[in-house]
Write an enzyme that holds these catalytic residues in place. Structure first.
Site, mmCIF file in Angstrom:
data_model
loop_
_atom_site.group_PDB
_atom_site.id
_atom_site.type_symbol
_atom_site.label_atom_id
_atom_site.label_comp_id
_atom_site.label_asym_id
_atom_site.label_seq_id
_atom_site.Cartn_x
_atom_site.Cartn_y
_atom_site.Cartn_z
ATOM 1 N N SER A 64 0.799 -1.240 0.000
ATOM 2 C CA SER A 64 0.000 0.000 0.000
ATOM 3 C C SER A 64 0.823 1.278 0.000
ATOM 4 O O SER A 64 0.254 2.356 -0.168
ATOM 5 C CB SER A 64 -0.948 0.013 1.199
ATOM 6 O OG SER A 64 -2.037 -0.820 0.927
ATOM 7 N N LYS A 67 0.261 3.427 -2.959
ATOM 8 C CA LYS A 67 -0.942 4.257 -3.143
ATOM 9 C C LYS A 67 -0.622 5.750 -3.140
ATOM 10 O O LYS A 67 -1.347 6.548 -3.741
ATOM 11 C CB LYS A 67 -1.970 3.912 -2.059
ATOM 12 C CG LYS A 67 -2.502 2.484 -2.201
ATOM 13 C CD LYS A 67 -3.357 2.034 -1.020
ATOM 14 C CE LYS A 67 -3.832 0.597 -1.223
ATOM 15 N NZ LYS A 67 -4.511 0.053 -0.045
ATOM 16 N N TYR A 191 -4.316 -2.906 -10.104
ATOM 17 C CA TYR A 191 -4.131 -2.634 -8.664
ATOM 18 C C TYR A 191 -3.205 -3.673 -8.016
ATOM 19 O O TYR A 191 -2.291 -3.327 -7.260
ATOM 20 C CB TYR A 191 -5.511 -2.607 -7.980
ATOM 21 C CG TYR A 191 -5.432 -2.550 -6.477
ATOM 22 C CD1 TYR A 191 -4.994 -1.399 -5.826
ATOM 23 C CD2 TYR A 191 -5.774 -3.657 -5.693
ATOM 24 C CE1 TYR A 191 -4.900 -1.358 -4.437
ATOM 25 C CE2 TYR A 191 -5.687 -3.616 -4.316
ATOM 26 C CZ TYR A 191 -5.252 -2.474 -3.698
ATOM 27 O OH TYR A 191 -5.144 -2.431 -2.328
ATOM 28 N N TYR A 243 -3.754 3.264 8.012
ATOM 29 C CA TYR A 243 -4.972 2.498 8.288
ATOM 30 C C TYR A 243 -5.675 3.106 9.496
ATOM 31 O O TYR A 243 -5.732 4.333 9.636
ATOM 32 C CB TYR A 243 -4.645 1.005 8.531
ATOM 33 C CG TYR A 243 -3.707 0.410 7.510
ATOM 34 C CD1 TYR A 243 -4.099 0.281 6.186
ATOM 35 C CD2 TYR A 243 -2.433 -0.011 7.864
ATOM 36 C CE1 TYR A 243 -3.246 -0.276 5.242
ATOM 37 C CE2 TYR A 243 -1.577 -0.566 6.926
ATOM 38 C CZ TYR A 243 -1.994 -0.684 5.617
ATOM 39 O OH TYR A 243 -1.150 -1.228 4.689
ATOM 40 N N VAL A 261 1.334 -3.472 3.991
ATOM 41 C CA VAL A 261 1.359 -4.732 4.741
ATOM 42 C C VAL A 261 2.640 -5.538 4.502
ATOM 43 O O VAL A 261 2.886 -6.517 5.197
ATOM 44 C CB VAL A 261 0.142 -5.642 4.461
ATOM 45 C CG1 VAL A 261 -1.124 -5.093 5.052
ATOM 46 C CG2 VAL A 261 -0.023 -5.911 2.989
HETATM 47 N N1 GLU Z 1 -2.513 -5.828 -1.736
HETATM 48 C C1 GLU Z 1 -3.078 -5.537 -0.453
HETATM 49 C C2 GLU Z 1 -4.578 -5.524 -0.561
HETATM 50 O O1 GLU Z 1 -5.062 -4.937 -1.431
HETATM 51 C C3 GLU Z 1 -2.573 -4.219 0.033
HETATM 52 C C4 GLU Z 1 -2.773 -4.131 1.470
HETATM 53 C C5 GLU Z 1 -1.965 -3.062 2.113
HETATM 54 O O2 GLU Z 1 -0.740 -2.960 1.990
HETATM 55 O O3 GLU Z 1 -2.628 -2.292 2.821
HETATM 56 O O4 GLU Z 1 -5.287 -6.075 0.208
#
Ligand code: GLU
Length: 309
Positions: A64, A67, A191, A243, A261
């Site tokens: 993530s 992002k 994604y 988060y 994550v």
């Molecule tokens: N590929 C993970 C998902 O989409 C990313 C999660 C993350 O790093 O927050 O669930």
């Protein structure tokens, strides 16, 4: 001010001796098998100098953290119209929650929860086939990191697809409200590839430098996003980057940051440094345990904060 290299060495030594390292992400086998004992940290300064300690040259799945960069890419391509599709409020919910999406009619709270990042990918895909969009995203990372060796781990991308029911649900749900325009499997394909990018701390801190330098890469001179957009991306990192632990990170570290994550965190000390830290063990809400502790120490010892004079 303390000597930065010495501070990084101290922090890496402290991390090496820490037994309480959190739990490695379990939702796909590729991440579950990563060795929790690893720890790396790198700092890129405005002149492009990279200082590092620990396993800073070991690649990891940025997940993530990506992002932040896809948001910058979408803003650069489409401008403020991005905000008609995704908000900028902390969600107070887990990153993959579907509850709020129903209440808010398919418009995700922010670009850093999964639903928001999926909507951003849909925006980036305008006029592109999925493969072209993936290529554009990789090129953007390579350009920012000034490193053409950056790759995607196809095993991770495939595994994300195989375990992607929750993300598929989010995407279908948004599409039912008209907030996803491309076929769901195409959007998710892009994604999952973006999440599966592999970078090391040195590359990641270099790639984030524009956010510490008014949106401009001070080494190449390229204006990646406008100064105001860089400030706003930092604002969203501070409020939504960790988060459901974003408030706690702002309290402890006092810098904008985005975690993934895979155990990576990108943090920005505006005007001073772009910092990447990685340790795969996660805390209860999914943020790197030692990574957060290391950033807390680095910010304190270097007196880096966005809340100071
Ligand atoms: N590929 C993970 C998902 O989409 C990313 C999660 C993350 O790093 O927050 O669930």
């Amino acid at each position: 001010m303390r000597d930065l290299q010495q501070v990084l060495n101290e922090i890496a030594a402290e991390a090496a001796g820490d037994e309480d390292r959190g739990v490695v992400a379990q939702y796909i086998p590729e991440l579950a098998k990563v060795d929790a004992k690893q720890f790396g940290i790198a700092v890129t300064l405005p002149d492009g100098t990279v200082l590092s300690a620990g396993d800073s040259a070991t690649g990891f799945s940025i997940q993530s953290v990506s992002k932040v960069f896809t948001l910058a890419l979408a803003l650069g391509k489409l401008g403020d119209s991005v905000w008609s599709r995704v908000g900028r409020e902390p969600s107070g919910n887990p990153f993959n929650s579907i509850v709020q999406l129903e209440q808010e009619k398919g418009r995700p709270r922010n670009p850093f929860i999964n639903a928001g990042a999926i909507a951003v990918v849909d925006l980036i895909m305008a006029g592109h086939q999925p493969k072209e969009a993936i290529g554009e995203i990789i090129q953007f990372f390579r350009h920012l990191a000034d490193d053409d060796s950056i790759l995607i781990d196809e095993h991770v991308a495939r595994s994300e697809t195989a375990h992607g029911d929750r993300n598929a649900s989010l995407a279908h749900f948004m599409r039912s409200f008209g907030n996803i325009h491309h076929p769901v499997d195409h959007v998710l394909g892009v994604y999952f590839h973006q999440c599966a990018l592999v970078m090391n701390c040195r590359q990641l801190s270099r790639a984030g430098l524009f956010l510490a330098s008014q949106g401009r890469d001070p080494v190449t001179g390229a204006q990646v996003v406008s100064e105001q957009r860089a400030r706003r991306i930092n604002a969203i990192m501070l409020t939504c980057g960790h988060y459901d632990g974003s408030g706690e990170f702002a309290f402890r570290v006092g810098l904008p940051g985005k975690s993934g994550v895979g155990g990576g965190i990108l943090a920005i000390a505006p005007g001073k440094a772009s910092i990447a830290v990685w340790s795969p063990g996660l805390d209860r809400v999914g943020n790197s345990k030692l990574g957060t502790a290391a950033l807390e120490q680095l910010a304190r010892r270097m007196d880096w904060t966005v809340f100071g004079a």
